[in-house]
Design an enzyme around this catalytic site. Structure first.
Site, short mmCIF file in Angstrom:
data_model
loop_
_atom_site.label_atom_id
_atom_site.label_comp_id
_atom_site.label_asym_id
_atom_site.label_seq_id
_atom_site.Cartn_x
_atom_site.Cartn_y
_atom_site.Cartn_z
N ASN A 198 0.84 -1.20 0.00
CA ASN A 198 0.00 0.00 0.00
C ASN A 198 0.88 1.25 0.00
O ASN A 198 1.96 1.27 0.61
CB ASN A 198 -1.01 0.01 1.14
N GLU B 40 0.36 5.28 0.63
CA GLU B 40 -0.56 6.33 1.08
C GLU B 40 -0.08 7.70 0.58
O GLU B 40 1.00 7.81 -0.01
CB GLU B 40 -0.66 6.29 2.61
N CYS C 105 -4.19 0.59 -2.42
CA CYS C 105 -4.00 -0.63 -1.64
C CYS C 105 -2.92 -1.53 -2.25
O CYS C 105 -2.64 -1.47 -3.45
CB CYS C 105 -5.28 -1.45 -1.60
N GLU D 189 -3.10 -4.69 -2.84
CA GLU D 189 -3.63 -5.65 -3.82
C GLU D 189 -3.72 -5.04 -5.20
O GLU D 189 -3.38 -5.67 -6.21
CB GLU D 189 -5.03 -6.12 -3.39
N CYS E 78 -10.17 -5.14 0.32
CA CYS E 78 -11.32 -4.22 0.39
C CYS E 78 -12.20 -4.38 -0.85
O CYS E 78 -11.81 -5.03 -1.83
CB CYS E 78 -10.83 -2.78 0.52
N CYS F 266 -10.67 -3.39 -4.26
CA CYS F 266 -9.69 -4.35 -4.76
C CYS F 266 -10.38 -5.64 -5.24
O CYS F 266 -9.96 -6.23 -6.23
CB CYS F 266 -8.65 -4.66 -3.69
N1 THU Z 1 -5.28 -1.37 2.62
C1 THU Z 1 -4.73 -2.24 1.72
O1 THU Z 1 -3.60 -2.06 1.27
N2 THU Z 1 -5.47 -3.31 1.35
C2 THU Z 1 -6.75 -3.58 1.77
O2 THU Z 1 -7.38 -4.51 1.29
C3 THU Z 1 -7.36 -2.73 2.80
C4 THU Z 1 -6.62 -1.51 3.17
C5 THU Z 1 -4.49 -0.21 3.03
C6 THU Z 1 -5.01 1.11 2.56
C7 THU Z 1 -4.47 2.04 3.61
O3 THU Z 1 -3.16 2.43 3.26
C8 THU Z 1 -4.41 1.20 4.87
O4 THU Z 1 -4.49 -0.15 4.44
C9 THU Z 1 -5.52 1.48 5.88
O5 THU Z 1 -6.76 1.39 5.28
#
Ligand code: THU
Length: 140
Positions: A46, A48, A57, A59, A90, A93
């Site tokens: 991920n 940000e 994310c 994925e 999520c 994804c």
């Molecule tokens: N996140 C992912 O990388 N994958 C997911 O399936 C759920 C959330 C990340 C996004 C964000 O950077 C952090 O987790 C908190 O939501």
């Protein structure tokens, strides 16, 4: 279902790439490793952003990395995250992955890449909106 050694190797890659996650805002680091049908593995973490909604994310980063390298058919995805109960991809994804692999096997692991649960994208996203949902596109 993948062999247990393959699941372990995929989870190891997910745990490795998780260490590269850029998550200064949530502190929640995620790693993903996507196994293509030809045996190649594509990793993503991920990433940000100070403009929070631009976050991508792990994925989807793994998926987009794979597509950019010419892969479009996939066997399995491993996800590594710190969790009490294993973190499943999520909704966004799930939708992105289902475009290419509606029956993808998804292996969920902890931050160290220990397997916690294995499930199917079909169960996580029943009745997906896919290419076959668009008029004139037929069955995907
Ligand atoms: N996140 C992912 O990388 N994958 C997911 O399936 C759920 C959330 C990340 C996004 C964000 O950077 C952090 O987790 C908190 O939501």
């Amino acid at each position: 279902m993948l062999h247990s050694e393959t699941r372990t190797a995929l989870l190891r890659r997910a745990a490795e790439v998780r260490r590269r996650a850029y998550a200064p805002y949530s502190g929640f680091r995620v790693g993903a490793a996507l196994l293509a049908e030809d045996g190649r593995i594509f990793a993503g973490c991920n990433v940000e952003n100070a403009s929070y909604s631009l976050t991508v994310c792990a994925e989807r980063n793994a998926l987009f990395h794979a597509v950019a390298e010419g892969a479009a058919r996939f066997q399995a995805l491993a996800v590594a995250a710190e969790c009490d109960s294993p973190a499943a991809p999520c909704g966004a994804c799930r939708q992105a992955l289902s475009e290419f692999a509606p029956d993808l096997e998804i292996v969920l692991g902890d931050a160290e890449g220990r397997e916690r649960e294995t499930l199917s994208l079909r169960d996580l996203l029943p009745r997906r909106f896919g290419p076959d949902s668009l008029p004139g596109r037929g069955q995907a």
